[in-house]
Design a protein around this motif. Structure first.
Motif, mmCIF file in Angstrom:
data_model
loop_
_atom_site.group_PDB
_atom_site.id
_atom_site.type_symbol
_atom_site.label_atom_id
_atom_site.label_comp_id
_atom_site.label_asym_id
_atom_site.label_seq_id
_atom_site.Cartn_x
_atom_site.Cartn_y
_atom_site.Cartn_z
ATOM 1 N N ILE A 15 75.860 43.993 7.265
ATOM 2 C CA ILE A 15 76.935 44.864 7.756
ATOM 3 C C ILE A 15 77.049 46.041 6.802
ATOM 4 C CG2 ILE A 15 79.435 45.085 8.074
ATOM 5 C CD1 ILE A 15 79.486 42.130 8.873
ATOM 6 N N VAL A 16 77.084 47.249 7.355
ATOM 7 C CA VAL A 16 77.291 48.467 6.570
ATOM 8 C C VAL A 16 78.559 49.136 7.063
ATOM 9 C CG1 VAL A 16 76.385 50.740 5.918
ATOM 10 C CG2 VAL A 16 74.804 48.810 6.239
ATOM 11 N N THR A 17 79.555 49.294 6.195
ATOM 12 C CA THR A 17 80.740 50.053 6.583
ATOM 13 C C THR A 17 80.546 51.518 6.210
ATOM 14 O OG1 THR A 17 81.984 49.874 4.503
ATOM 15 C CG2 THR A 17 82.143 48.019 6.061
ATOM 16 N N GLY A 18 81.294 52.395 6.872
ATOM 17 C CA GLY A 18 81.122 53.826 6.621
ATOM 18 C C GLY A 18 79.802 54.349 7.142
ATOM 19 N N GLY A 19 79.300 53.724 8.195
ATOM 20 C CA GLY A 19 77.961 54.034 8.683
ATOM 21 C C GLY A 19 77.831 55.285 9.529
ATOM 22 N N PHE B 209 69.170 45.592 -4.183
ATOM 23 C CA PHE B 209 70.342 44.764 -4.431
ATOM 24 C C PHE B 209 70.782 43.990 -3.190
ATOM 25 C CE2 PHE B 209 70.537 47.137 -8.337
ATOM 26 C CZ PHE B 209 70.987 46.178 -9.231
ATOM 27 N N ALA B 210 70.306 44.392 -2.033
ATOM 28 C CA ALA B 210 70.566 43.645 -0.804
ATOM 29 C C ALA B 210 69.499 42.591 -0.549
ATOM 30 C CB ALA B 210 70.646 44.595 0.388
ATOM 31 N N SER B 211 68.461 42.583 -1.356
ATOM 32 C CA SER B 211 67.344 41.668 -1.140
ATOM 33 C C SER B 211 67.486 40.415 -1.988
ATOM 34 C CB SER B 211 66.026 42.365 -1.498
ATOM 35 O OG SER B 211 65.870 42.437 -2.912
ATOM 36 N N GLU B 212 66.620 39.439 -1.731
ATOM 37 C CA GLU B 212 66.617 38.204 -2.518
ATOM 38 C C GLU B 212 66.125 38.456 -3.933
ATOM 39 O OE1 GLU B 212 67.678 35.172 -2.345
ATOM 40 O OE2 GLU B 212 68.628 35.507 -0.414
ATOM 41 N N GLY B 213 65.447 39.580 -4.147
ATOM 42 C CA GLY B 213 64.965 39.904 -5.485
ATOM 43 C C GLY B 213 66.069 40.051 -6.509
ATOM 44 N N ALA B 214 67.287 40.339 -6.045
ATOM 45 C CA ALA B 214 68.425 40.534 -6.944
ATOM 46 C C ALA B 214 69.324 39.305 -7.010
ATOM 47 C CB ALA B 214 69.238 41.743 -6.488
ATOM 48 N N HIS B 215 68.756 38.132 -6.745
ATOM 49 C CA HIS B 215 69.574 36.925 -6.601
ATOM 50 C C HIS B 215 70.264 36.494 -7.890
ATOM 51 C CE1 HIS B 215 65.856 35.169 -8.232
ATOM 52 N NE2 HIS B 215 66.627 34.191 -8.662
ATOM 53 N N ILE C 247 77.388 40.946 -1.707
ATOM 54 C CA ILE C 247 78.337 42.005 -1.385
ATOM 55 C C ILE C 247 78.043 43.170 -2.319
ATOM 56 C CG2 ILE C 247 80.751 42.722 -1.411
ATOM 57 C CD1 ILE C 247 81.502 39.785 -0.838
ATOM 58 N N LEU C 248 77.868 44.347 -1.741
ATOM 59 C CA LEU C 248 77.684 45.579 -2.512
ATOM 60 C C LEU C 248 78.841 46.505 -2.187
ATOM 61 C CD1 LEU C 248 73.868 46.278 -2.064
ATOM 62 C CD2 LEU C 248 75.021 45.734 -4.208
ATOM 63 N N ASN C 249 79.747 46.668 -3.125
ATOM 64 C CA ASN C 249 80.859 47.592 -2.957
ATOM 65 C C ASN C 249 80.498 48.952 -3.541
ATOM 66 O OD1 ASN C 249 82.661 45.728 -1.756
ATOM 67 N ND2 ASN C 249 83.171 44.881 -3.765
ATOM 68 N N PHE C 250 81.090 49.995 -2.980
ATOM 69 C CA PHE C 250 80.872 51.327 -3.531
ATOM 70 C C PHE C 250 81.937 51.601 -4.580
ATOM 71 C CE2 PHE C 250 77.466 51.826 -0.943
ATOM 72 C CZ PHE C 250 77.034 53.128 -0.734
ATOM 73 N N ALA C 251 81.523 51.599 -5.823
ATOM 74 C CA ALA C 251 82.387 51.986 -6.926
ATOM 75 C C ALA C 251 82.184 53.488 -7.152
ATOM 76 C CB ALA C 251 82.036 51.172 -8.168
ATOM 77 N N SER C 252 82.449 53.940 -8.351
ATOM 78 C CA SER C 252 82.285 55.356 -8.672
ATOM 79 C C SER C 252 82.435 55.546 -10.166
ATOM 80 C CB SER C 252 83.341 56.195 -7.943
ATOM 81 O OG SER C 252 83.325 57.536 -8.403
ATOM 82 N N VAL D 191 74.462 39.992 3.938
ATOM 83 C CA VAL D 191 74.890 41.054 3.027
ATOM 84 C C VAL D 191 75.977 41.910 3.667
ATOM 85 C CG1 VAL D 191 74.141 43.049 1.654
ATOM 86 C CG2 VAL D 191 72.519 41.196 2.111
ATOM 87 N N LEU D 192 76.982 42.252 2.858
ATOM 88 C CA LEU D 192 77.923 43.315 3.197
ATOM 89 C C LEU D 192 77.676 44.480 2.253
ATOM 90 C CD1 LEU D 192 80.553 44.627 4.418
ATOM 91 C CD2 LEU D 192 81.782 43.492 2.541
ATOM 92 N N ILE D 193 77.460 45.666 2.829
ATOM 93 C CA ILE D 193 77.410 46.903 2.046
ATOM 94 C C ILE D 193 78.633 47.707 2.449
ATOM 95 C CG2 ILE D 193 76.122 48.987 1.475
ATOM 96 C CD1 ILE D 193 73.567 47.504 2.326
ATOM 97 N N HIS D 194 79.603 47.773 1.541
ATOM 98 C CA HIS D 194 80.870 48.422 1.872
ATOM 99 C C HIS D 194 80.879 49.848 1.322
ATOM 100 C CE1 HIS D 194 84.971 49.163 2.811
ATOM 101 N NE2 HIS D 194 85.365 49.165 1.551
ATOM 102 N N ALA D 195 80.490 50.797 2.185
ATOM 103 C CA ALA D 195 80.361 52.191 1.770
ATOM 104 C C ALA D 195 81.534 53.068 2.184
ATOM 105 C CB ALA D 195 79.064 52.781 2.349
ATOM 106 N N ALA D 196 82.410 52.582 3.053
ATOM 107 C CA ALA D 196 83.498 53.410 3.577
ATOM 108 C C ALA D 196 84.422 53.857 2.451
ATOM 109 C CB ALA D 196 84.288 52.633 4.623
ATOM 110 N N GLY D 197 84.774 55.138 2.456
ATOM 111 C CA GLY D 197 85.689 55.636 1.436
ATOM 112 C C GLY D 197 86.045 57.090 1.682
#
Length: 254
Positions: free
Chosen positions: A12-16, A231-237, A133-138, A83-89
């Motif tokens: 899931i990608v938010t802010g898409g 970071f969305a892949s299994e390589g970053a487990h 879960i990948l959140n968009f920080a800054s 995976v959740l990629i939360h890009a909305a902001g």
């Protein structure tokens, strides 16, 4: 890494519907992922998803019922979630002394509360089999952002929330990281277009001094997508609780 490193990953990608979220919706299906894009902008979100081989669901990330419903729909369509990629902001600007209560609440609602709600909504779908879960920080949430203090405060909350749930949810094999990007987007093009020649010259000089690699903001496809894909892949487990700057060296985390 292979360009199919996300084969079979349900994301899931938010802010898409715009910016970096749009870039991910367009790029990740080509890397093998099944993507559901979530955004408040229904027209743009639908169009981009259709063009990219993804699907779209409208959501208001500030509203709990809307988020829960959209996430549950997305997981049902995907047949599960990895995976959740939360890009909305949003990033409203004003001098600190001039920030209205309305602008403060808006910045907090979209950036901080939106992160809280989307992360909580995916937890039931990840807790039994793990995921990411990948959140968009800054950088703003780490070292501040003059004239965008409400945005910086909200992103500071995102950083603290991300590190906290990385600890709490690690027992469920859920890894939670934050991306801190400095990437060239269409919105940034508009910002540049609004500057006078003198302002633009000063702005570019500041970027050149602040960004060791290249002296300007990064490219979505070249500099940003491959990092998020990893970071969305299994390589970053075995990576969690980290804030990962993708910014040419501007924010050197400790």
């Amino acid at each position: 890494m292979s360009d199919r490193e996300l084969q079979g990953r349900r994301i899931i990608v938010t802010g898409g519907a715009s910016g970096m979220g749009e870039g991910l919706v367009r790029a990740l299906p080509r890397r093998g992922a099944s993507i559901i894009s979530l955004d408040l902008n229904e027209d743009g979100g639908e169009r981009i998803a259709q063009e990219s081989g993804a699907a779209f669901i409208k959501v208001d990330v500030t509203d709990k019922a809307s988020v829960t419903n959209a996430v549950d729909q997305a997981v049902a369509r995907l047949g599960g979630l990895d995976v959740l990629i939360h890009a909305a902001g949003i990033a409203p600007g004003a001098k600190a002394e001039d920030i209205s209560l309305e602008q403060w609440h808006q910045a907090m609602a979209v950036n901080a509360t939106g992160t809280f709600l989307t992360n909580q909504a995916v937890f039931p779908h990840l807790k039994d089999r793990g995921g990411a879960i990948l959140n968009f920080a800054s950088a703003a949430g780490v070292k501040g952002y003059p004239n965008k203090a409400a945005y910086a405060a909200a992103k500071g909350a995102v950083v603290a929330w991300t590190r906290s749930i990385a600890v709490e949810w690690g027992c469920h094999n859920i890894r939670v990281n934050g991306i801190a990007p400095a990437i060239w987007t269409p919105m940034y093009d508009k910002t540049r277009a609004s500057m006078t020649p003198e302002e633009l010259e000063a702005h570019d000089a500041a970027l050149k001094a602040a960004i060791p690699l290249g002296g300007k903001l990064g490219d979505i496809a070249r500099d940003f997508v491959p990092v998020v894909a990893f970071f969305a892949s299994e390589g970053a487990h075995f990576i969690t609780g980290q804030i990962i700057p993708v910014d040419g060296g501007t924010l050197m985390m400790r």
